[in-house]
Design an enzyme around this catalytic site. Sequence first.
Site, mmCIF file in Angstrom:
data_model
loop_
_atom_site.group_PDB
_atom_site.id
_atom_site.type_symbol
_atom_site.label_atom_id
_atom_site.label_comp_id
_atom_site.label_asym_id
_atom_site.label_seq_id
_atom_site.Cartn_x
_atom_site.Cartn_y
_atom_site.Cartn_z
ATOM 1 N N ASN A 1 0.799 -1.192 -0.232
ATOM 2 C CA ASN A 1 -0.083 -0.099 0.030
ATOM 3 C C ASN A 1 0.756 1.391 -0.106
ATOM 4 O OD1 ASN A 1 -1.791 2.097 0.524
ATOM 5 N ND2 ASN A 1 -2.488 1.551 2.351
ATOM 6 N N TRP A 2 0.994 1.787 -1.404
ATOM 7 C CA TRP A 2 1.962 2.927 -1.270
ATOM 8 C C TRP A 2 1.409 4.249 -0.830
ATOM 9 C CZ3 TRP A 2 4.142 2.070 -6.897
ATOM 10 C CH2 TRP A 2 4.968 1.048 -6.728
ATOM 11 N N LYS A 3 0.080 4.354 -0.330
ATOM 12 C CA LYS A 3 -0.556 5.434 0.337
ATOM 13 C C LYS A 3 -0.496 6.517 -0.863
ATOM 14 C CE LYS A 3 -0.085 3.264 4.673
ATOM 15 N NZ LYS A 3 -0.090 3.541 6.086
ATOM 16 N N HIS B 1 -9.616 1.508 4.651
ATOM 17 C CA HIS B 1 -8.267 1.599 5.281
ATOM 18 C C HIS B 1 -8.322 2.743 6.523
ATOM 19 C CE1 HIS B 1 -4.100 2.746 6.363
ATOM 20 N NE2 HIS B 1 -3.912 1.673 5.880
ATOM 21 N N GLU C 1 -6.590 4.990 7.592
ATOM 22 C CA GLU C 1 -6.670 6.533 7.273
ATOM 23 C C GLU C 1 -7.715 6.987 6.686
ATOM 24 O OE1 GLU C 1 -2.797 5.562 5.164
ATOM 25 O OE2 GLU C 1 -1.690 5.191 7.377
ATOM 26 N N GLU D 1 -5.620 -4.421 10.527
ATOM 27 C CA GLU D 1 -4.490 -3.446 10.622
ATOM 28 C C GLU D 1 -4.794 -2.730 12.038
ATOM 29 O OE1 GLU D 1 -2.552 -2.527 6.757
ATOM 30 O OE2 GLU D 1 -4.030 -1.096 7.334
ATOM 31 N N GLY E 1 2.241 2.567 10.778
ATOM 32 C CA GLY E 1 3.583 3.842 10.609
ATOM 33 C C GLY E 1 4.006 4.119 11.955
ATOM 34 N N SER F 1 3.456 -1.952 10.572
ATOM 35 C CA SER F 1 4.884 -1.977 10.691
ATOM 36 C C SER F 1 5.371 -3.404 10.186
ATOM 37 C CB SER F 1 5.189 -1.616 12.142
ATOM 38 O OG SER F 1 4.949 -0.259 12.568
ATOM 39 N N GLY G 1 2.803 -1.216 4.253
ATOM 40 C CA GLY G 1 2.997 0.440 3.973
ATOM 41 C C GLY G 1 4.297 0.917 3.748
ATOM 42 N N GLY G 2 4.940 1.524 4.604
ATOM 43 C CA GLY G 2 6.301 2.181 4.391
ATOM 44 C C GLY G 2 7.404 1.306 3.803
#
Length: 256
Positions: free
Chosen positions: A9-11, A95, A97, A167, A173, A213, A234-235
């Site tokens: 997930n590149w956001k 998600h 976010e 999640e 994050g 994470s 993610g990151g």
Amino acid sequence: MRTPFIAANWKMYKTVHEAVAFVKELRVMAKDVHDVEIVIAPPFTALRAVADAAHASNIGVAAQNLYWEREGAFTGEVSAPMIKEAGAEYVIIGHSERRRLFGDTDQTVNRKLTAALAAHLTAIACIGETLEEREGGQTFAVLDRQLKDGLDGLNADQIAGLVIAYEPVWAIGTGRNATPQQAAEAHGHIRGRLRQWFGGLAADQCHVIYGGSVKPDNARELVSMPDVDGALVGGASLDVRSFFDILTRSRPQAAV
Ligand code: 13P
């Protein structure tokens, strides 16, 4: 046996140019990985270009959101058929976010899921509790509500083809992943509910993946837990080497 499912997930990261360069590199690195389902979710602007770059490879493409109407006066929104036509086969829905910053609720998640399925997209539906809810002993109640309302009206066949991403919000994050035991406990609970509400076959086929994470050095331990069928990253998915390491470490043990 469920194939491990690893999604990036590149956001709101990566230009079209950066996204295409990543996929070109990944497709060479991962060309022999056929025992993991690999999915990349770029921003909308890069969807078509990423789908073209991944064409005829083992890399699938996901959108990060959709709106449930087919078309209309909905400035800034993108529909499920448009996503499909842009070359994606998957879509992330609900998600945390989006729930926290953009007003998604279990009810809108349900409408979005229904629209995704109608357009023959594989939905990756996100659920998870906040730190406050966990510390208040509410984790299972929150998951139950998100599942019950979010999946309302879906049938067993649709559940079988669904990906649910657990999640925990406190792990996203933050560098603080759920322990493998915490993940296994939540995933076991989710699968139990799916079995209860939709039957054993659907529950056994539905992928329940973990997000929060995930990194190369914790991926294997998390993904090897019972009922953890992969990861939503993610990151650590923004760097091609790191993402490739995660998917390599998620392969069924015998293949590595
Ligand atoms: P991080 O891997 O950066 O914690 O993000 C997880 C996530 O939100 C994936 O959807």
